[in-house]
Enzyme design. Sequence first.
Site, mmCIF file in Angstrom:
data_model
loop_
_atom_site.group_PDB
_atom_site.id
_atom_site.type_symbol
_atom_site.label_atom_id
_atom_site.label_comp_id
_atom_site.label_asym_id
_atom_site.label_seq_id
_atom_site.Cartn_x
_atom_site.Cartn_y
_atom_site.Cartn_z
ATOM 1 N N HIS A 1 0.833 -1.209 0.000
ATOM 2 C CA HIS A 1 0.000 0.000 0.000
ATOM 3 C C HIS A 1 0.866 1.258 0.000
ATOM 4 O O HIS A 1 0.699 2.145 -0.843
ATOM 5 C CB HIS A 1 -0.903 -0.039 1.237
ATOM 6 C CG HIS A 1 -1.829 1.114 1.381
ATOM 7 N ND1 HIS A 1 -3.156 1.055 1.030
ATOM 8 C CD2 HIS A 1 -1.632 2.375 1.860
ATOM 9 C CE1 HIS A 1 -3.739 2.218 1.280
ATOM 10 N NE2 HIS A 1 -2.821 3.035 1.795
ATOM 11 N N GLU A 2 1.791 1.332 0.952
ATOM 12 C CA GLU A 2 2.605 2.545 1.069
ATOM 13 C C GLU A 2 3.548 2.695 -0.124
ATOM 14 O O GLU A 2 3.849 3.817 -0.540
ATOM 15 C CB GLU A 2 3.389 2.527 2.386
ATOM 16 C CG GLU A 2 2.513 2.522 3.634
ATOM 17 C CD GLU A 2 1.535 3.681 3.708
ATOM 18 O OE1 GLU A 2 1.814 4.743 3.101
ATOM 19 O OE2 GLU A 2 0.494 3.539 4.367
ATOM 20 N N HIS B 1 3.732 6.682 -6.734
ATOM 21 C CA HIS B 1 2.967 7.820 -7.259
ATOM 22 C C HIS B 1 3.800 9.095 -7.109
ATOM 23 O O HIS B 1 3.975 9.868 -8.075
ATOM 24 C CB HIS B 1 1.652 7.934 -6.494
ATOM 25 C CG HIS B 1 0.638 8.806 -7.137
ATOM 26 N ND1 HIS B 1 -0.648 8.939 -6.654
ATOM 27 C CD2 HIS B 1 0.695 9.624 -8.220
ATOM 28 C CE1 HIS B 1 -1.334 9.770 -7.422
ATOM 29 N NE2 HIS B 1 -0.530 10.208 -8.374
#
Length: 602
Positions: free
Chosen positions: A390-391, A397
């Site tokens: 997730h991180e 991004h």
Amino acid sequence: MPDTTTPPRSSVPLEHTWDAESVFASVDAWEAEVEAVLAALPGLEAFAGRLAEGPSVTLAALEARDDLTRRRGRVYVYALHEWAVDTTDQDAVGRYGRAQAMFARVDAALAFVEPELLEIGRERLLEWSRDDAAFAPYRHYLDDLFRRGEHVRSSEVEELLGLIADAHAGPFAVYSGLADSDLAFVPATGAAGETAEVTQGSIHGLLGSPDRELRRSAWESFADGYRSVRNALAANYATAIKQDVFSARARRHPSTHAAALHASNIPLDVFDNLLATFERHLPTWHRYWGVRARALGLESLQPYDMWAPLGAPPQLEYEQCVEWICEALAPLGDEYVATVRRGCLEERWIDAYPNQGKMGGAFSAGAPGTHPFIVMSFDGTAGSLGTLAHELGHSMHSYLAWQTQPQISARYSLFVAEVASNFHQALLRAHLFDAVTDRDLLLAVIDEAMSNFHRYFFVMPTLARFEREMHERVERGEGLTAELLGERAADLFGEAYGPDFGFDRERVGIAWAQFSHLYAPFYVYQYATGISGAHALARGVLDSEPGAAERYLDFLRAGGSAYPLDLLRRAGVDLTSPDPVEESFGVLASLVDRLDALSGSP
């Protein structure tokens, strides 16, 4: 039972800590840059009152602002991470406070820019941008500025709003000081009488124990710790909402709700559609409670059973988790995967393991010119595998946006942030469901998926309902008390759990105090829209839809160069429609079906 004693920061191996020296070689170098940033403020302020002189002056002012913004970002990132990894380190606490004060002073110095740009006028600025290619990076920014124009105040008011930013950071700092440093929890006790330390870093591991008595004891200890300071936390949260109301009214928004969504150009219908769809699909959750209870061999489920292992919980190694994540991300290309592997294993993006005083939860944060660092507490569970994936979605991004975009558009909206993180998890689960044959590991993967959906598609929408009500109460001039907050949180979670789910109201009701996310107004709903967008985009990539992977990468590279909803439409999903949320409930239902089949429920 595993040893849950949390080590001191000094005992964490260097290779598993974030690379502070890549940002500043020393604290002295950081101190020098703080002073240099502050010393540069008069040079920027010298442009005040001059932007209308012509395009060269305006462009020089914007470029000077960008340079100062980039430099303060590095200063802030260093102080934030040094504090987050050990909130008991008083020197780090002091540096973080100094960074916040510096941030506010820069904001105040920048205050003249937007009012003067608005005075110049849209048409004149558009003419300048057509005539001078150097203005090209600012075109979306200028369009957005004029969209926001009615809420931008005079230079004097903007300066004042910039100056109070540091003071408005107080409630979050107080919250963190209580939750991460001062709050003490009674040790949990297992079925055989063993005790285990309860901390922000250990609680998730304890709630994932196969020992139900240990889970219950840990959950109650954690809730009771927050309940012991509920009056202070209630006053603190009420102050934060009052500050939100002040800021919204100062900028002439009709409500804090409207102000928060306006910042990213999100229609209010997006929020309303999400909550309506969530409420309509609550029976999917009610079915899950029954399937999970049967899979665990329980007559009925309790809140502390949400993270109980469905099989023998595997103990995962960090390096193996990195490899699985990299395998899952293969559809995004070799360069993408190599960057993730390098960040995890060579460049020390990840402050991986728990230590005393470490901030609870996990986050990714950095700035152009730094790595996109991650702070987490890896504990070898499938949950921490999911957290790492997730991180890393957030970090990639940021990495691609910073590599591609100029400073003015490098920062993306919170509305799109949770798309990238949940996209990684969707690809990881799909890969593991295909690659893994071990039943216990498959159950652990389902567990991680359901835990993620529980947080983002159950807890966060419920907190969004709670947050909306509390802001509306303060806007009407009502007072908030610990009793009111606890009662309303218990009521809303009770509605979501359903009529057949019995629970301890006081301990469930303190959930409002356990989420620092509420100190960012109307942030939590974006977890649910984010996971919806992520699954829609992941489906295209997993189905090998032509162009889907490249569209997704373009979405990451775009950063904040366009409005969030437009960026997502280009990537292939329309979040103004409730359809992606509906489809994500379909994904959730399929996971419940998979669990039902794998666990052998009748």
